[in-house]
Motif scaffolding. Sequence first.
Motif, PDB file in Angstrom:
ATOM      1  N   ALA A   1     -59.935  -4.131  -0.364  1.00  0.00           N
ATOM      2  CA  ALA A   1     -59.054  -4.760  -1.351  1.00  0.00           C
ATOM      3  C   ALA A   1     -59.749  -5.940  -2.015  1.00  0.00           C
ATOM      4  CB  ALA A   1     -57.763  -5.203  -0.673  1.00  0.00           C
ATOM      5  N   LEU A   2     -60.476  -6.717  -1.235  1.00  0.00           N
ATOM      6  CA  LEU A   2     -61.189  -7.881  -1.765  1.00  0.00           C
ATOM      7  C   LEU A   2     -62.249  -7.475  -2.781  1.00  0.00           C
ATOM      8  CD1 LEU A   2     -62.035 -10.920  -1.615  1.00  0.00           C
ATOM      9  CD2 LEU A   2     -63.558 -10.259   0.268  1.00  0.00           C
ATOM     10  N   TRP A   3     -63.074  -6.490  -2.428  1.00  0.00           N
ATOM     11  CA  TRP A   3     -64.184  -6.108  -3.282  1.00  0.00           C
ATOM     12  C   TRP A   3     -63.759  -5.272  -4.489  1.00  0.00           C
ATOM     13  CZ3 TRP A   3     -68.953  -8.161  -3.047  1.00  0.00           C
ATOM     14  CH2 TRP A   3     -69.222  -8.941  -1.917  1.00  0.00           C
ATOM     15  N   ARG A   4     -62.528  -4.810  -4.485  1.00  0.00           N
ATOM     16  CA  ARG A   4     -62.014  -4.070  -5.635  1.00  0.00           C
ATOM     17  C   ARG A   4     -61.283  -4.956  -6.646  1.00  0.00           C
ATOM     18  NH1 ARG A   4     -59.523   1.763  -3.505  1.00  0.00           N
ATOM     19  NH2 ARG A   4     -61.556   2.792  -3.222  1.00  0.00           N
ATOM     20  N   ARG A   5     -61.118  -6.219  -6.348  1.00  0.00           N
ATOM     21  CA  ARG A   5     -60.409  -7.118  -7.261  1.00  0.00           C
ATOM     22  C   ARG A   5     -61.156  -7.243  -8.596  1.00  0.00           C
ATOM     23  NH1 ARG A   5     -59.634 -12.800  -4.841  1.00  0.00           N
ATOM     24  NH2 ARG A   5     -61.849 -12.462  -4.501  1.00  0.00           N
ATOM     25  N   LYS A   6     -60.374  -7.315  -9.659  1.00  0.00           N
ATOM     26  CA  LYS A   6     -60.965  -7.461 -10.997  1.00  0.00           C
ATOM     27  C   LYS A   6     -60.320  -8.625 -11.728  1.00  0.00           C
ATOM     28  CE  LYS A   6     -62.212  -2.576 -11.637  1.00  0.00           C
ATOM     29  NZ  LYS A   6     -62.109  -1.383 -12.505  1.00  0.00           N
ATOM     30  N   ASP A   7     -61.063  -9.177 -12.699  1.00  0.00           N
ATOM     31  CA  ASP A   7     -60.512 -10.273 -13.497  1.00  0.00           C
ATOM     32  C   ASP A   7     -59.772  -9.711 -14.706  1.00  0.00           C
ATOM     33  OD1 ASP A   7     -62.457  -9.460 -15.334  1.00  0.00           O
ATOM     34  OD2 ASP A   7     -63.859 -11.050 -14.766  1.00  0.00           O
ATOM     35  N   ALA A   8     -59.310 -10.591 -15.576  1.00  0.00           N
ATOM     36  CA  ALA A   8     -58.515 -10.177 -16.740  1.00  0.00           C
ATOM     37  C   ALA A   8     -59.294  -9.251 -17.663  1.00  0.00           C
ATOM     38  CB  ALA A   8     -58.038 -11.412 -17.506  1.00  0.00           C
ATOM     39  N   ALA A   9     -60.617  -9.378 -17.665  1.00  0.00           N
ATOM     40  CA  ALA A   9     -61.453  -8.546 -18.531  1.00  0.00           C
ATOM     41  C   ALA A   9     -61.773  -7.196 -17.900  1.00  0.00           C
ATOM     42  CB  ALA A   9     -62.742  -9.289 -18.865  1.00  0.00           C
ATOM     43  N   GLY A  10     -61.325  -6.990 -16.665  1.00  0.00           N
ATOM     44  CA  GLY A  10     -61.577  -5.717 -15.998  1.00  0.00           C
ATOM     45  C   GLY A  10     -62.880  -5.666 -15.225  1.00  0.00           C
ATOM     46  N   ASP A  11     -63.548  -6.814 -15.071  1.00  0.00           N
ATOM     47  CA  ASP A  11     -64.805  -6.866 -14.318  1.00  0.00           C
ATOM     48  C   ASP A  11     -64.529  -7.255 -12.868  1.00  0.00           C
ATOM     49  OD1 ASP A  11     -66.347  -6.333 -16.609  1.00  0.00           O
ATOM     50  OD2 ASP A  11     -66.214  -8.440 -17.214  1.00  0.00           O
ATOM     51  N   TYR A  12     -65.380  -6.766 -11.964  1.00  0.00           N
ATOM     52  CA  TYR A  12     -65.207  -7.115 -10.562  1.00  0.00           C
ATOM     53  C   TYR A  12     -65.399  -8.613 -10.358  1.00  0.00           C
ATOM     54  CZ  TYR A  12     -65.220  -2.178  -9.272  1.00  0.00           C
ATOM     55  OH  TYR A  12     -64.909  -0.848  -9.145  1.00  0.00           O
TER      56      TYR A  12
ATOM     57  N   PRO B   1     -70.013 -14.826  -4.820  1.00  0.00           N
ATOM     58  CA  PRO B   1     -69.157 -16.015  -4.686  1.00  0.00           C
ATOM     59  C   PRO B   1     -68.726 -16.210  -3.236  1.00  0.00           C
ATOM     60  CG  PRO B   1     -68.463 -14.676  -6.547  1.00  0.00           C
ATOM     61  CD  PRO B   1     -69.479 -13.865  -5.805  1.00  0.00           C
ATOM     62  N   SER B   2     -68.624 -17.455  -2.801  1.00  0.00           N
ATOM     63  CA  SER B   2     -68.253 -17.729  -1.409  1.00  0.00           C
ATOM     64  C   SER B   2     -66.888 -17.151  -1.064  1.00  0.00           C
ATOM     65  CB  SER B   2     -68.262 -19.237  -1.143  1.00  0.00           C
ATOM     66  OG  SER B   2     -67.353 -19.898  -2.018  1.00  0.00           O
ATOM     67  N   SER B   3     -66.015 -17.034  -2.061  1.00  0.00           N
ATOM     68  CA  SER B   3     -64.673 -16.488  -1.823  1.00  0.00           C
ATOM     69  C   SER B   3     -64.713 -15.006  -1.454  1.00  0.00           C
ATOM     70  CB  SER B   3     -63.798 -16.677  -3.066  1.00  0.00           C
ATOM     71  OG  SER B   3     -64.363 -15.995  -4.177  1.00  0.00           O
ATOM     72  N   CYS B   4     -65.859 -14.356  -1.692  1.00  0.00           N
ATOM     73  CA  CYS B   4     -65.994 -12.933  -1.381  1.00  0.00           C
ATOM     74  C   CYS B   4     -66.661 -12.694  -0.030  1.00  0.00           C
ATOM     75  CB  CYS B   4     -66.813 -12.234  -2.476  1.00  0.00           C
ATOM     76  SG  CYS B   4     -66.054 -12.305  -4.110  1.00  0.00           S
ATOM     77  N   LEU B   5     -67.068 -13.763   0.627  1.00  0.00           N
ATOM     78  CA  LEU B   5     -67.805 -13.625   1.883  1.00  0.00           C
ATOM     79  C   LEU B   5     -66.964 -14.119   3.050  1.00  0.00           C
ATOM     80  CD1 LEU B   5     -71.246 -14.956   0.628  1.00  0.00           C
ATOM     81  CD2 LEU B   5     -70.466 -12.580   0.748  1.00  0.00           C
ATOM     82  N   ASP B   6     -67.165 -13.517   4.205  1.00  0.00           N
ATOM     83  CA  ASP B   6     -66.420 -13.882   5.403  1.00  0.00           C
ATOM     84  C   ASP B   6     -66.900 -15.246   5.887  1.00  0.00           C
ATOM     85  OD1 ASP B   6     -65.260 -14.017   8.008  1.00  0.00           O
ATOM     86  OD2 ASP B   6     -65.045 -11.838   7.958  1.00  0.00           O
ATOM     87  N   GLN B   7     -65.965 -16.180   6.012  1.00  0.00           N
ATOM     88  CA  GLN B   7     -66.326 -17.533   6.418  1.00  0.00           C
ATOM     89  C   GLN B   7     -66.139 -17.767   7.922  1.00  0.00           C
ATOM     90  OE1 GLN B   7     -67.675 -19.588   4.047  1.00  0.00           O
ATOM     91  NE2 GLN B   7     -67.480 -17.726   2.802  1.00  0.00           N
ATOM     92  N   ARG B   8     -65.809 -16.704   8.668  1.00  0.00           N
ATOM     93  CA  ARG B   8     -65.527 -16.865  10.092  1.00  0.00           C
ATOM     94  C   ARG B   8     -66.786 -16.747  10.940  1.00  0.00           C
ATOM     95  NH1 ARG B   8     -61.299 -12.281  11.169  1.00  0.00           N
ATOM     96  NH2 ARG B   8     -62.901 -11.172   9.986  1.00  0.00           N
ATOM     97  N   LEU B   9     -67.785 -17.524  10.622  1.00  0.00           N
ATOM     98  CA  LEU B   9     -69.002 -17.492  11.439  1.00  0.00           C
ATOM     99  C   LEU B   9     -68.655 -17.883  12.863  1.00  0.00           C
ATOM    100  CD1 LEU B   9     -72.047 -19.052   9.587  1.00  0.00           C
ATOM    101  CD2 LEU B   9     -71.773 -16.739  10.415  1.00  0.00           C
ATOM    102  N   THR B  10     -69.089 -17.078  13.806  1.00  0.00           N
ATOM    103  CA  THR B  10     -68.855 -17.408  15.209  1.00  0.00           C
ATOM    104  C   THR B  10     -69.680 -18.631  15.577  1.00  0.00           C
ATOM    105  OG1 THR B  10     -68.541 -15.089  15.732  1.00  0.00           O
ATOM    106  CG2 THR B  10     -69.032 -16.552  17.568  1.00  0.00           C
ATOM    107  N   ALA B  11     -69.025 -19.615  16.189  1.00  0.00           N
ATOM    108  CA  ALA B  11     -69.781 -20.755  16.699  1.00  0.00           C
ATOM    109  C   ALA B  11     -70.754 -20.211  17.724  1.00  0.00           C
ATOM    110  CB  ALA B  11     -68.834 -21.765  17.335  1.00  0.00           C
TER     111      ALA B  11
END
Length: 306
Positions: free
Chosen positions: A243-254, A265-275
């Motif tokens: 669902a995350l990687w299929r998101r598109k903006d108003a112009a229809g681009d990923y 973009p950092s918002s597309c990457l998992d931030q749950r790095l294991t300590a």
Amino acid sequence: RLDLINKRETLIVGVKADYPPWGMVDSKGALIGMEPDLAKDIAQRLGVKLKLVAVSSANRQQKVEDGTVDLIIATMNDTTARRKISGLIEPNYYASGVSILLHKDLALTSWDELEGHSICLTDGAYYNRRLIERYRIKPVIFTGTRNMEPALKIRQCVGWAYDKAALQQRLKNEPERLADYAMPLPTILVSPWAMAVKADERKGPLQKRLSQTIAEWHRSGFLLQKEAEWGLGPSAYLAEQQALWRRKDAAGDYICHPDAEGRYPSSCLDQRLTAASDRDEIFSGSDFVQLLYRNGINFPPLYDDF
């Protein structure tokens, strides 16, 4: 490294041989599983042949850093310590947590109740240190999984702490042999998995190609398909990633699109790095890391009070 792969016309990938269904050996001695399938897809995309090499939790980063393999796809959790050693690839391609297989006569309901019990662990697993320190278990360490079930049977340990999905597969595939065992405790330490290339390949052409491939896997549903093919229950993580990687903006681009340097973009990457809680963290950045990962020599008493 990508030039070397193209020159030899073969991609060499390190995978597990004792971690069904992600990596295992079939009746003919060939390495098969979900991760070998991922390696096959990468080789096809690169237009080269594929050679698989069996690696373990303890030696997989050593194998990629000494050049034995070009890439590892070996159930490796993404930790800050491991990022200091090798070039871990973003985005992550899977995620899982730790569960425990216990003899039913224990009737435990909490991880805290494991204190003082002997628990089987796999050498090099990221969660070992935390389980020992936090829950005060008595560790029984093995270099692989082959001897875990015999150890349980003779009560060398009363439980086996391991990846949740892998333990579920064992219970599903071996109901009679494991009839006296169950997984009664909640899953803990959920963490994303990462592929890795050699440290000096960070930001290189190979890393970029792999990063783009994983993004395409999420977007197309390829990983969900492979998960189903290998009998793994549908994971919420892969559904969320698609669902995350299929998101598109108003112009229809990923929205999740790489920049000129191949970064997402950092918002597309998992931030749950294991300590980082395994042995890697203790000597990361010191001379000891070179001894272990390049030569397989380890001297814990010299640097680790634990």
